[in-house]
Enzyme design. Structure first.
Site, PDB file in Angstrom:
ATOM      1  CG  HIS A 219      30.850  38.602  42.862  1.00 43.14           C
ATOM      2  ND1 HIS A 219      29.976  38.020  43.740  1.00 43.14           N
ATOM      3  CD2 HIS A 219      31.442  39.612  43.547  1.00 43.14           C
ATOM      4  CE1 HIS A 219      30.025  38.659  44.906  1.00 43.14           C
ATOM      5  NE2 HIS A 219      30.915  39.625  44.809  1.00 43.14           N
TER       6      HIS A 219
ATOM      7  CD  GLU B 261      38.061  43.131  40.669  1.00 40.18           C
ATOM      8  OE1 GLU B 261      37.865  42.239  39.829  1.00 40.18           O
ATOM      9  OE2 GLU B 261      37.569  43.122  41.825  1.00 40.18           O
TER      10      GLU B 261
ATOM     11  CG  HIS C   4      37.955  45.518  44.937  1.00 43.34           C
ATOM     12  ND1 HIS C   4      36.725  45.159  44.428  1.00 43.34           N
ATOM     13  CD2 HIS C   4      37.826  46.814  45.315  1.00 43.34           C
ATOM     14  CE1 HIS C   4      35.895  46.196  44.496  1.00 43.34           C
ATOM     15  NE2 HIS C   4      36.553  47.205  45.052  1.00 43.34           N
TER      16      HIS C   4
END
Length: 239
Positions: A190, A70, A43
């Site tokens: 997450h 991401e 990410h």
């Protein structure tokens, strides 16, 4: 079996702390694949405090499983993803400077924006995913804008898990069933870890992939990457 994608942002953060290329992100990615991971995630954020935009092309050339990128779909992010063509791009509603991802998209209020940014990725043959909360309106909105998959933001589940697993997972199970009924692919990530992952996966019909970084890398400090990945895969095996 639900696929495990290892998020290497925390490895990149360690690398960046000394201004050198150690640990080497590509080598860690290859080792994770060798140990059984079925995908690699990074990410890159605009400040590039951990994964960098330059990491994308190197990982794309090296990874033999799936590469998932991401991020917030700003100009440079879009250009990098289109140039490298990873297997999947996951759009996350991070504001600049945000510490970590902590909510899903408003797929209804931002429908026009999301529809516009999804199109070039899909035209390039990149599978698309949108970060969402377990809200039926947002899931229906994700379907309406044309994404291939959604990724559930699982922070609330992880935070509530110790106080009551059944209540924590219930909204996600219901939302997962709706997504499956709508024909959306289903990812999640997450704060999933060795304590809560098996329970979560077992209650998510149609779950295809989890992306795990912080907890997995933390566990690897004690267990090593090979044993850590083996344990995470074991959590997913019964799902």
């Amino acid at each position: 079996m639900v696929r495990l994608s290892v998020n290497l942002n925390k490895v990149a953060l360690i690398r960046n702390s000394r201004g050198a290329d150690y640990p080497n992100l590509v080598q860690v990615a290859l080792d994770c694949e060798r140990f059984g991971a079925q995908g690699i995630t990074i990410h890159p954020r605009p400040d590039q405090r951990h994964a960098r935009y330059s990491d994308v092309a190197e990982l794309r050339a090296a990874c033999t499983t799936e590469l998932n990128i991401e991020g917030y779909p700003a100009g440079e992010f879009i250009d990098v993803v289109l140039a490298s063509r990873p297997d999947q791009v996951t759009l996350v509603p991070d504001e600049p400077g945000q510490l970590t991802s902590d909510h899903g998209w408003d797929t209804v209020g931002r429908a026009g924006f999301l529809r516009e940014v999804l199109q070039p990725f899909q035209a390039a043959g990149i599978r698309t995913s949108i970060f969402v909360d377990p809200d039926p309106r947002m899931i229906e909105g994700a379907k309406a804008v044309g994404t291939d998959r959604i990724e559930f933001y699982t922070g609330p589940f992880a935070h509530q898990f110790k106080h009551g697993p059944a209540a924590a997972v219930a909204p996600f199970t219901e939302a997962c069933q709706l997504a499956a009924d709508l024909g959306l692919g289903i990812n999640a990530g997450h704060d999933l870890n060795l304590e809560n992952l098996a329970y979560f996966a077992q209650h998510m019909p149609g779950l295809q992939e989890v992306s795990i970084g912080h907890a997995l890398v933390t566990d690897a400090l004690y267990l090593g990457f090979e044993e850590t990945i083996r344990r995470y895969l074991a959590c997913l095996r019964g799902a």
